[in-house]
Structures are given as C-alpha cells and as structure tokens.
Design an enzyme around this catalytic site. Sequence first.
Site, PDB file in Angstrom:
ATOM      1  N   ASP A   2       0.723  -1.102  -0.456  1.00 17.62           N
ATOM      2  CA  ASP A   2       0.123   0.631  -0.253  1.00 17.62           C
ATOM      3  C   ASP A   2       0.795   0.907   0.161  1.00 17.62           C
ATOM      4  O   ASP A   2       1.783   1.004   0.934  1.00 17.62           O
ATOM      5  CB  ASP A   2      -0.806   0.443   1.389  1.00 17.62           C
ATOM      6  CG  ASP A   2      -2.180   1.007   0.820  1.00 17.62           C
ATOM      7  OD1 ASP A   2      -1.934   2.036   0.900  1.00 17.62           O
ATOM      8  OD2 ASP A   2      -3.334   0.191   1.318  1.00 17.62           O
ATOM      9  N   SER A   3       0.588   2.155  -0.615  1.00 13.78           N
ATOM     10  CA  SER A   3       1.081   3.522  -0.632  1.00 13.78           C
ATOM     11  C   SER A   3       1.422   4.428   0.530  1.00 13.78           C
ATOM     12  O   SER A   3       2.024   5.229   0.453  1.00 13.78           O
ATOM     13  CB  SER A   3       0.929   4.260  -2.018  1.00 13.78           C
ATOM     14  OG  SER A   3      -0.656   4.870  -2.063  1.00 13.78           O
ATOM     15  N   ASP A  50      -7.237  -5.110  -4.143  1.00 16.50           N
ATOM     16  CA  ASP A  50      -8.424  -4.137  -3.350  1.00 16.50           C
ATOM     17  C   ASP A  50      -8.459  -2.535  -3.441  1.00 16.50           C
ATOM     18  O   ASP A  50      -7.998  -2.007  -2.553  1.00 16.50           O
ATOM     19  CB  ASP A  50      -9.281  -4.402  -2.118  1.00 16.50           C
ATOM     20  CG  ASP A  50      -9.630  -3.484  -1.320  1.00 16.50           C
ATOM     21  OD1 ASP A  50      -9.868  -2.703  -2.196  1.00 16.50           O
ATOM     22  OD2 ASP A  50     -10.340  -3.498  -0.280  1.00 16.50           O
ATOM     23  N   CYS A  90     -14.040  -0.644  -5.616  1.00 14.51           N
ATOM     24  CA  CYS A  90     -15.381   0.372  -4.740  1.00 14.51           C
ATOM     25  C   CYS A  90     -15.232   1.351  -5.688  1.00 14.51           C
ATOM     26  O   CYS A  90     -16.314   1.837  -4.888  1.00 14.51           O
ATOM     27  CB  CYS A  90     -15.131   0.590  -3.578  1.00 14.51           C
ATOM     28  SG  CYS A  90     -13.132   1.955  -4.192  1.00 14.51           S
TER      29      CYS A  90
END
Length: 139
Positions: A2-3, A50, A90
């Site tokens: 993740d960033s 995700d 999403c």
Amino acid sequence: IDSSANAISLARENADLNGFGGFVEFRQQDVFKFLEEHEQEDKYDLVICDPPKFAPSRRDLPKATRRYIRLNVAAMKRVRPGGLLLSCTCSGAMTQTRDAFIRMLKDAANEAGRRITVIESHHAGRDHLVRLSYPEGQY
C-alpha cells in the site's frame, strides 16, 4: 502493498490483534511499481487486489478500466497456478455498467495469459448503506 503509511500501520496492528503478525508481510510502496519490479519473483497462493476508487464517475470508466486491467494483469502473474485472486472494486461505475468488471477481468486474464474462473461475486457489506439519492454508492 500500500502506498499509505497509515494503512500499513493499521494493517500490521490488525494482523497482530488477530494473531497473524508473524505470518503476513506489509510493504509501503506503489503497487504498480512493486508488481512490475517483482514480476518474476515468488508466486502466491492468494493475492488480494483491493485498489482505491479508480472510477469516481462513469466518465472516468475508460481510464479506470485500463488501470484495473494493468493492476489485475500484474496481480494474476503473481498467483500460482491453481491459486486465488480476490479482485475488488469500490467504483460504482464499474459495477453499475453492465458486466464492466467481469469484462475487465476477462481482458486482464487474456493479457496475462491466464484462465480464470469466477468462484463468487459480492457487493459491499451490510455496513455499507446506500442512499437512494446516491445510487453510485452501490458497488
């Protein structure tokens, strides 16, 4: 991967709270860069993809679809044969446009040279309420 340093910190804390701290690894890095740099390295039994919302509206869908394809191609290449890819979105525009997400997965699989089977398909959880005045919130 993740960033966000904050997301990594929360993920580590959650893993520790659930007794998985010694079994999972977290890295702060741009996921596209990581997957491309490590394409030939270890393969995994499970890859969870995700990403954040790539398509805030339908007009963003063409660009978002290209990003989803790029991400899923790279993720598919990291899954061992017989392994699982959990791919999420999403972006309501992806799920409200007829079969857009499934078409994207097919395109990604073709580009990655992989055969895929959809085992299950889900929408947001019960805790994600959808306002009738904002149907785009349903994904």
